[in-house]
Scaffold this motif. Sequence first.
Motif, short mmCIF file in Angstrom:
data_model
loop_
_atom_site.label_atom_id
_atom_site.label_comp_id
_atom_site.label_asym_id
_atom_site.label_seq_id
_atom_site.Cartn_x
_atom_site.Cartn_y
_atom_site.Cartn_z
N GLY A 82 35.74 46.74 44.58
CA GLY A 82 34.82 46.12 43.64
C GLY A 82 34.49 47.01 42.46
N CYS A 83 35.28 48.06 42.28
CA CYS A 83 35.07 48.98 41.16
C CYS A 83 35.97 48.58 39.98
N VAL A 84 35.86 49.29 38.89
CA VAL A 84 36.56 48.93 37.66
C VAL A 84 37.55 50.03 37.29
N PRO A 85 38.86 49.76 37.29
CA PRO A 85 39.81 50.75 36.82
C PRO A 85 39.79 50.82 35.30
N VAL A 86 39.54 52.00 34.77
CA VAL A 86 39.57 52.22 33.32
C VAL A 86 40.87 52.95 33.02
N LEU A 101 38.22 31.74 49.79
CA LEU A 101 38.87 33.03 49.87
C LEU A 101 38.11 34.05 49.01
N SER A 102 38.38 35.31 49.24
CA SER A 102 37.72 36.38 48.49
C SER A 102 38.14 36.34 47.02
N GLN A 103 37.17 36.22 46.14
CA GLN A 103 37.45 36.31 44.71
C GLN A 103 37.82 37.73 44.30
N ARG A 104 37.25 38.69 45.00
CA ARG A 104 37.57 40.09 44.71
C ARG A 104 39.05 40.36 44.94
N MET A 105 39.58 39.86 46.07
CA MET A 105 40.98 40.08 46.38
C MET A 105 41.91 39.33 45.44
N ALA A 106 41.43 38.23 44.87
CA ALA A 106 42.25 37.48 43.92
C ALA A 106 42.54 38.30 42.67
N GLN A 107 41.70 39.31 42.39
CA GLN A 107 41.89 40.15 41.21
C GLN A 107 42.85 41.30 41.46
N VAL A 108 43.25 41.49 42.73
CA VAL A 108 44.12 42.62 43.08
C VAL A 108 45.58 42.22 42.87
N GLN A 109 46.35 43.08 42.21
CA GLN A 109 47.74 42.75 41.95
C GLN A 109 48.53 42.66 43.26
N THR A 110 49.55 41.84 43.26
CA THR A 110 50.46 41.76 44.40
C THR A 110 51.44 42.92 44.34
#
Length: 400
Positions: free
Chosen positions: A147-151, A16-25
């Motif tokens: 794939g960007c970084v929220p600051v 599965l996408s590791q990027r999507m795993a970082q997105v909050q539900t």
Amino acid sequence: MPLFHSIEFNLMRTPLSQRMAQVQTPMVPVVGEWIRQHPGTISLGQGVVHYDAPNAARTAAAQAITHQRRIDRYASVLGVDELLSQIADKVIRENGIRLDDRYAIVVTSGSNMGFLNAILAIADPGDEIILVSPFYFNHEMAIDMAGCVPVVVPAKSDYQLDMTAVAAAITHKTRAIVTVSPNNPTGAVYSAEDLRQINQLCQQKQIYHISDEAYEYFLYDQVSHFSAASLPNSGPHTISLFTLSKAYGMAGWRMGYMVIPSDLLTNVKKIQDTNLVCPPIVNQLAAAAAMQAGQSWCQQQIAGFQEVRNLVLHELATLGDRCTVPTPQGAFYALARLETAQSDLDIVQRLIREFGIAVMPGSTFGVDTGCSIRIAYGALDKQTVASGMARLVTGLKHIL
């Protein structure tokens, strides 16, 4: 003989996408499921209004379905002429944006699509986007998906912008600063001076100012809305997002629009053509008819919101020092800070389970200190909000 032994098949895991795993539900459907498990719960959770779209929108949609074959075909990725014309007239007249060749208008399926369009158009993976906390959770989700970084920069205690902290957060990787005014989830309305400073800072640093103005008509206490794109020389670096979901009661129609620098148009067209091709034509024609009803129609529907806000604040005041609520002057939210060591998620669950009242946890909006809850008072009539607030206050007095 089977190609795979059953035990080998059962052990296989498709990646599965590791990027999507970082997105909050998203918390809205989670809280929605808890509500469904407890029938009779009053929801002060989701951010929608209690009134319906203008009758003109329904009439236009029905006529288009009956009489217009073009709704069965693709249209311009930018939007249909009828709606683009209404939008152009509105942003010139109401927002003070001087439309010229530095700007472009793009119709979107809601302002969430507009925000994702913007992030994909201006940033590459690893680039940074500054959010002011408490923030709108779908903004953080879109940044993570790209794939960007929220600051995250905390707002001041009154939920106003901390200009020094925002400026200090800018690095060589920063691509944009995001403001939401009137604000979801706090109801704060940023001053014209603060928004002007943010916009000028973006100009100086050669980054973008993404201005989310979804709640532009929801204003109380004689405060005014300010559009940063109305500033002279703001065109090349200002992205303005609007929606019909809130003021026009059209959340399910998924209609919004962006006013963007013309230099971004090619990128946004690529993104939108891939995701959507074009917003649904029948919905665009309904939106054009709704916008003909205009701001005056919206303000008639919104007229009672200030009284409901006052009711919410009055009820919360009975909690004394157990609850702190900076007065919201816009949108239809109050973000209350609670004096407790308990987690906001535990409190939300207990309020639903034991007292039949639903709110949203502040942590989903990026609040990572203390305990807070968001109260949304737009989706229900005044009497139901009053009943809900009575349950909420009773519950909090018991829990805290």
